[in-house]
Design a protein around this motif. Structure first.
Motif: not given
Length: 202
Positions: A41-57
């Protein structure tokens, strides 16, 4: 005749920029908390993306470490290749391998460094790739082969096995050692000395 495209198109360029932003945010979180405790959650907030975007990459946190491993291996291999271009013996080569690996700790911090080394022993390692895909292993194999061929090591030495044993032993020592800097330095010197003793002509 049209020139071959050497740069990604707009959509691919955007995907690569997003991936890089997510990776940078993940590595910052890993440095703070360690991979296991890292908060997606902290990662996606910092990156400004949706949670699904993290798991896509990066389907799992180990994929973040794998990406960092690839990047750092290229850096280590470049340093090693440069340092080993001059005449040297096996002792100097192994000392340089140790020094080169330790530059990663200074660059990424001790928490992330231990996570990165631990990836080598993790049952959750994402890929089972070939050893030839790892430039550091390739260089160390070449050093053991050179030492064997030049009579520094015994004729029956298997360079690949020697390189893997040396690197995994080094990574294990660095992963588990909680010793002071001076004690760890002495321990690493002793490790190299013991490795060299095992390579002696028989």
């Amino acid at each position: 005749m049209t020139e071959a495209r050497t740069t990604p198109d707009g959509r691919e360029a955007q995907r690569l920029r997003t991936r890089r932003r997510v990776l940078d945010a993940a590595l910052a979180e890993f440095r703070r908390s360690g991979a296991a405790a890292a908060d997606v959650g902290a990662i996606v907030a910092d990156a400004g993306v949706a949670r699904a975007t993290f798991y896509f990459h990066f389907p799992r946190k180990e994929h973040v470490l794998l990406e960092l491993e690839r990047r750092e291996e290229v850096r280590i291999a470049k340093r090693l290749a440069h340092r080993l271009a001059e005449p040297h013996d096996l002792a100097a080569a192994l000392d340089e391998v140790v020094r080169s690996v330790l530059t990663v700790e200074r660059r990424v911090g001790s928490v992330l460094f231990k996570d990165l080394l631990g990836l080598h022993f993790s049952p959750n390692r994402p890929e089972d790739d070939e050893w030839t895909d790892h430039p550091v292993i390739v260089l160390v194999v070449e050093e053991f082969a050179r030492a064997r061929d030049e009579g520094e090591a015994y004729a029956g030495l298997n360079p690949f096995h020697a390189a893997v044993f040396f690197l995994l032993g080094l990574y294990a020592l660095l992963t588990t050692s909680g010793a002071s800097r001076s004690t760890r330095a002495a321990m690493l010197d002793n490790y190299v000395a013991l490795t060299l003793r095992g390579m002696e002509i028989r």
